[in-house]
Design an enzyme around this catalytic site. Structure first.
Site, PDB file in Angstrom:
ATOM      1  N   ASP A 200       0.907  -1.144   0.000  1.00 20.23           N
ATOM      2  CA  ASP A 200       0.000   0.000   0.000  1.00 20.23           C
ATOM      3  C   ASP A 200       0.945   1.193   0.000  1.00 20.23           C
ATOM      4  O   ASP A 200       1.553   1.500   1.029  1.00 20.23           O
ATOM      5  CB  ASP A 200      -0.892   0.026   1.243  1.00 20.23           C
ATOM      6  N   HIS A 201       1.100   1.848  -1.148  1.00 18.52           N
ATOM      7  CA  HIS A 201       2.214   2.800  -1.241  1.00 18.52           C
ATOM      8  C   HIS A 201       2.031   4.005  -0.314  1.00 18.52           C
ATOM      9  O   HIS A 201       2.987   4.708  -0.019  1.00 18.52           O
ATOM     10  CB  HIS A 201       2.457   3.230  -2.691  1.00 18.52           C
ATOM     11  N   HIS A 263      -5.799   2.635   0.972  1.00 12.98           N
ATOM     12  CA  HIS A 263      -5.049   3.796   1.472  1.00 12.98           C
ATOM     13  C   HIS A 263      -5.763   4.491   2.635  1.00 12.98           C
ATOM     14  O   HIS A 263      -5.165   4.786   3.670  1.00 12.98           O
ATOM     15  CB  HIS A 263      -4.841   4.825   0.358  1.00 12.98           C
TER      16      HIS A 263
HETATM   17  P1  NDP Z   1      -0.031  -2.165 -16.786  1.00 15.38           P
HETATM   18  O1  NDP Z   1      -1.424  -2.233 -17.296  1.00 15.38           O
HETATM   19  O2  NDP Z   1       0.896  -1.189 -17.408  1.00 15.38           O
HETATM   20  O3  NDP Z   1       0.538  -3.654 -16.913  1.00 15.38           O
HETATM   21  C1  NDP Z   1       1.870  -4.020 -16.541  1.00 15.38           C
HETATM   22  C2  NDP Z   1       2.343  -5.109 -17.486  1.00 15.38           C
HETATM   23  O4  NDP Z   1       1.589  -6.291 -17.250  1.00 15.38           O
HETATM   24  C3  NDP Z   1       2.134  -4.771 -18.953  1.00 15.38           C
HETATM   25  O5  NDP Z   1       3.191  -4.012 -19.449  1.00 15.38           O
HETATM   26  C4  NDP Z   1       2.040  -6.129 -19.579  1.00 15.38           C
HETATM   27  O6  NDP Z   1       3.341  -6.644 -19.776  1.00 15.38           O
HETATM   28  C5  NDP Z   1       1.384  -6.954 -18.496  1.00 15.38           C
HETATM   29  N1  NDP Z   1      -0.063  -7.040 -18.723  1.00 15.38           N
HETATM   30  C6  NDP Z   1      -0.927  -6.050 -19.014  1.00 15.38           C
HETATM   31  N2  NDP Z   1      -2.170  -6.511 -19.133  1.00 15.38           N
HETATM   32  C7  NDP Z   1      -2.111  -7.829 -18.938  1.00 15.38           C
HETATM   33  C8  NDP Z   1      -3.077  -8.859 -18.915  1.00 15.38           C
HETATM   34  N3  NDP Z   1      -4.353  -8.624 -19.140  1.00 15.38           N
HETATM   35  N4  NDP Z   1      -2.656 -10.104 -18.655  1.00 15.38           N
HETATM   36  C9  NDP Z   1      -1.373 -10.350 -18.430  1.00 15.38           C
HETATM   37  N5  NDP Z   1      -0.415  -9.401 -18.425  1.00 15.38           N
HETATM   38  C10 NDP Z   1      -0.775  -8.164 -18.670  1.00 15.38           C
HETATM   39  O7  NDP Z   1      -0.098  -1.990 -15.229  1.00 15.38           O
HETATM   40  P2  NDP Z   1       0.602  -0.917 -14.307  1.00 15.38           P
HETATM   41  O8  NDP Z   1       2.061  -0.953 -14.559  1.00 15.38           O
HETATM   42  O9  NDP Z   1      -0.123   0.360 -14.400  1.00 15.38           O
HETATM   43  O10 NDP Z   1       0.271  -1.500 -12.854  1.00 15.38           O
HETATM   44  C11 NDP Z   1       0.865  -2.674 -12.387  1.00 15.38           C
HETATM   45  C12 NDP Z   1       0.256  -3.043 -11.050  1.00 15.38           C
HETATM   46  O11 NDP Z   1       0.469  -1.977 -10.144  1.00 15.38           O
HETATM   47  C13 NDP Z   1      -1.258  -3.238 -11.093  1.00 15.38           C
HETATM   48  O12 NDP Z   1      -1.606  -4.244 -10.174  1.00 15.38           O
HETATM   49  C14 NDP Z   1      -1.813  -1.891 -10.619  1.00 15.38           C
HETATM   50  O13 NDP Z   1      -3.078  -2.047 -10.005  1.00 15.38           O
HETATM   51  C15 NDP Z   1      -0.766  -1.492  -9.617  1.00 15.38           C
HETATM   52  N6  NDP Z   1      -0.675  -0.044  -9.427  1.00 15.38           N
HETATM   53  C16 NDP Z   1      -0.373   0.755 -10.492  1.00 15.38           C
HETATM   54  C17 NDP Z   1      -0.292   2.129 -10.322  1.00 15.38           C
HETATM   55  C18 NDP Z   1       0.065   3.017 -11.459  1.00 15.38           C
HETATM   56  O14 NDP Z   1       0.156   4.222 -11.214  1.00 15.38           O
HETATM   57  N7  NDP Z   1       0.294   2.505 -12.664  1.00 15.38           N
HETATM   58  C19 NDP Z   1      -0.529   2.757  -8.999  1.00 15.38           C
HETATM   59  C20 NDP Z   1      -0.803   1.817  -7.949  1.00 15.38           C
HETATM   60  C21 NDP Z   1      -0.872   0.469  -8.179  1.00 15.38           C
HETATM   61  P3  NDP Z   1       3.673  -7.733 -20.924  1.00 15.38           P
HETATM   62  O15 NDP Z   1       2.687  -7.544 -22.029  1.00 15.38           O
HETATM   63  O16 NDP Z   1       5.071  -7.371 -21.302  1.00 15.38           O
HETATM   64  O17 NDP Z   1       3.549  -9.035 -20.244  1.00 15.38           O
HETATM   65  C1  BG6 Z   2      -3.371   4.571  -6.572  1.00 17.88           C
HETATM   66  C2  BG6 Z   2      -4.717   4.634  -7.235  1.00 17.88           C
HETATM   67  O1  BG6 Z   2      -3.319   3.515  -5.661  1.00 17.88           O
HETATM   68  O2  BG6 Z   2      -3.169   5.799  -5.863  1.00 17.88           O
HETATM   69  C3  BG6 Z   2      -4.824   5.832  -8.154  1.00 17.88           C
HETATM   70  O3  BG6 Z   2      -4.887   3.442  -8.001  1.00 17.88           O
HETATM   71  C4  BG6 Z   2      -4.496   7.099  -7.409  1.00 17.88           C
HETATM   72  O4  BG6 Z   2      -6.134   5.927  -8.693  1.00 17.88           O
HETATM   73  C5  BG6 Z   2      -3.165   6.944  -6.693  1.00 17.88           C
HETATM   74  O5  BG6 Z   2      -4.427   8.158  -8.343  1.00 17.88           O
HETATM   75  C6  BG6 Z   2      -2.898   8.149  -5.795  1.00 17.88           C
HETATM   76  O6  BG6 Z   2      -1.617   8.047  -5.265  1.00 17.88           O
HETATM   77  P1  BG6 Z   2      -0.827   9.351  -4.810  1.00 17.88           P
HETATM   78  O7  BG6 Z   2       0.434   8.811  -4.243  1.00 17.88           O
HETATM   79  O8  BG6 Z   2      -0.620  10.169  -6.050  1.00 17.88           O
HETATM   80  O9  BG6 Z   2      -1.694  10.046  -3.821  1.00 17.88           O
END
Ligand code: NDP
Ligand code: BG6
Length: 513
Positions: A200-201, A263
């Site tokens: 939980d960041h 959060h």
């Molecule tokens: P992405 O949607 O960018 O996915 C990350 C990677 O996972 C992709 O580059 C792809 O890599 C692979 N991927 C995408 N979709 C699928 C699928 N349907 N099935 C299998 N593999 C898939 O995610 P994020 O990087 O945004 O987020 C990663 C995790 O972090 C998630 O659980 C998200 O909830 C969490 N998170 C993200 C935040 C953010 O700001 N982005 C904030 C807080 C939490 P490849 O195709 O190379 O396998």
């Molecule tokens: C993530 C949520 O966990 O927290 C986003 O998935 C949200 O929707 C983000 O924008 C907010 O984080 P921060 O650190 O920018 O307050």
């Protein structure tokens, strides 16, 4: 002034320098989080000399990416997203030890190939190296990844020593109580709890950690921290951004799953829990679980409901016109997903019985603010009763988690002059003024703690279940109600008018941050 002498949390960390040889593998390394947060976090740890000399980074994903290309992607993401500018010399030390492995998340052979890669890197290091596996994929593949970590033997490397494999799992952890329980069961079948780091960041944010220090390293607050003196507590997590390109994800999630269940509930737990017996991770997590379990079930009856949900409509944010939620990319035109939620919680324990806790979180609000406000009761004295000479406010203590990190105490003071007139005044503590503004990002702290095997700032399995236990009946209720009870709010406003009814007895009102 060096970083360490300025910053108390970095100072605390210095004793950990020289973490054991580490190989971090990021699943989903071609994704958004890896580029924006994880790689820059690793780079900044290198800048602070907090990475061990024997350190390697492996990206993992389905699409084949040559090592060279992944190195370039990582380099460019540091350039774009790091809080400190890129120093090529420091980057070179990481770059030379950065690799990419490709394969499916459910493909055992690819996991075995990954293990072989880890072993060959370890051989080059010439020492036992721990594996830190960071699962940064969409949650749909958390389970196959964990199962394959077990089947390939990656999960059990050095099981009985401090070099055991550590697995960091991104959020969301389940979508309801049942799925969270299921995921916990899958994890328990493969890993010991001490190997698991549920992210939980918000817990990695400096000011969230400071909450523990302010509460328990000072003697002036704790005697007041109870139903005798506290009138109500308000936790606000507002964002000015909309859902942006994450409409597809957000449609399945909504504000309650995205922000409140994790959060905001963590902020609540840290604010309201009993003092832990020590700073040991389990001692703190035990107290958080006790607190979460003491929250009374939500009243969902419309006449006295403890909850309000709403969606943003078009409006103005920072002077710019923005579209409504249902017009966002990836969002259904008749979406029933809430972008704002406000809850009134009651905690049934000796300390807090009768004190309402108000929680709210929303997108497209006027400003990005996270704050915890402790509103105190008015004094019993009739010496300064309300009249035109005495402009009095109830005392409050507000923790500004972000931005403008710090805390503020609201007091009543005499206005200078020959008459006795009063006015509320504020005493501020500003983080940046005292410690400088180059604060580590949450992910830096969390990646480091996972490498060090310190689970304090991560969520334990029972914590996440306790939180889902409260929120799941609400989702079931909303699912059964469809659109009924869904409010709207204009983008750039502080939420729907209905939320003002939540402090139902008219003695409370939302603070305007
Ligand atoms: P992405 O949607 O960018 O996915 C990350 C990677 O996972 C992709 O580059 C792809 O890599 C692979 N991927 C995408 N979709 C699928 C699928 N349907 N099935 C299998 N593999 C898939 O995610 P994020 O990087 O945004 O987020 C990663 C995790 O972090 C998630 O659980 C998200 O909830 C969490 N998170 C993200 C935040 C953010 O700001 N982005 C904030 C807080 C939490 P490849 O195709 O190379 O396998
Ligand atoms: C993530 C949520 O966990 O927290 C986003 O998935 C949200 O929707 C983000 O924008 C907010 O984080 P921060 O650190 O920018 O307050």
């Amino acid at each position: 002034m060096s970083q360490d002498s300025r910053h108390p949390f970095l100072k605390g960390l210095s004793k950990h320098r020289g973490a054991q040889p580490t190989i971090i593998t990021i699943f989903g390394a071609s994704g958004d989080l890896c580029a924006r947060k994880l790689v820059p976090a690793i780079y900044n740890l290198a800048v602070d000399n907090l990475l061990p000399p024997e350190f390697s980074l492996i990206g993992y994903g389905r699409k084949p990416i040559p090592d060279e290309e992944f190195r370039k992607l990582a380099h460019d993401s540091i350039k774009e997203f790091s809080r400190r500018s890129l120093n090529e010399e420091i980057w070179k030390r990481i770059e030379d030890n950065t690799y990419y492995c490709s394969g499916g998340y459910d493909e055992l052979d690819a996991f075995k190939a990954l293990e072989a890669k880890i072993e060959s890197i370890e051989k080059e290091m010439g020492r036992e190296a721990q594996s830190v596996i960071y699962i940064s994929t969409p949650p749909s593949v958390f389970e196959p990844i964990i199962v394959n970590l077990g089947a390939s033997g990656l999960a059990t490397r050095y099981q009985d020593s401090g070099s055991h494999t550590k697995v960091v799992i991104e959020k969301p952890f389940g979508k309801d109580l049942e799925s969270a329980r299921h995921l916990n069961k899958v994890i328990q079948g493969v890993l010991q709890e001490r190997q698991v780091y549920r992210i939980d960041h918000y817990l990695g944010k400096e000011t969230v950690q400071d909450l523990l220090v302010q509460r328990f390293a000072n003697s002036i607050f704790e005697p007041l921290w109870n139903r005798q003196y506290v009138d109500n507590v308000q936790i606000t997590v507002s964002e000015s951004l909309g859902v942006g390109t994450r409409g597809g994800y957000y449609e399945q999630s909504g504000a309650t799953r995205d922000m409140i269940q994790n959060h905001t509930m963590q902020l609540l737990a840290l604010t309201a829990m009993e003092p832990p017996v020590s700073l040991d991770p389990e001692a703190i997590r035990d107290e958080k679980v006790k607190l979460l379990k003491a929250i009374k079930p939500l009243n969902l009856d419309y006449a006295h409901s403890d909850v309000v949900r709403a969606q943003y409509k078009e409006g103005l944010v920072d002077g710019a016109k923005v579209q409504g939620y249902r017009q966002e990319e990836g969002v259904s035109a008749d979406s029933e997903t809430e972008t704002y939620a406000a809850l009134r919680l009651n905690i049934s324990n000796w300390r807090w019985e009768g004190v309402p806790f108000y929680l709210r979180s929303g997108k497209r609000m006027p400003r990005r603010v996270t704050e915890i406000s402790i509103q105190f009761k008015r004094p019993p004295s009739t010496l300064f009763s309300e009249n035109e000479m005495f402009n009095l406010a109830a005392n409050s203590l507000v923790f500004q988690i972000q931005p403008d990190e710090g805390s503020t105490v609201l007091l009543n003071a005499k206005i200078p002059g020959l008459q006795t007139r009063t006015q509320p005044v504020k005493m501020h503590f500003k983080y940046s003024a005292t410690f400088g503004s180059n604060t580590p990002e949450a992910y830096e702290r969390l990646v480091l703690d996972a490498m060090l095997g310190d689970g304090t700032l991560f969520i334990r399995g029972d914590e996440t279940e306790a939180s889902w236990n409260l929120i799941t009946p609400l989702h079931d209720f909303w699912a059964s109600e469809g659109q009924r009870g869904m409010e709207n709010y204009v983008s750039g406003s502080w939420g729907p008018l209905a939320a003002d009814r939540l402090p139902w007895d008219n003695t409370h009102e939302w603070r305007r941050p």
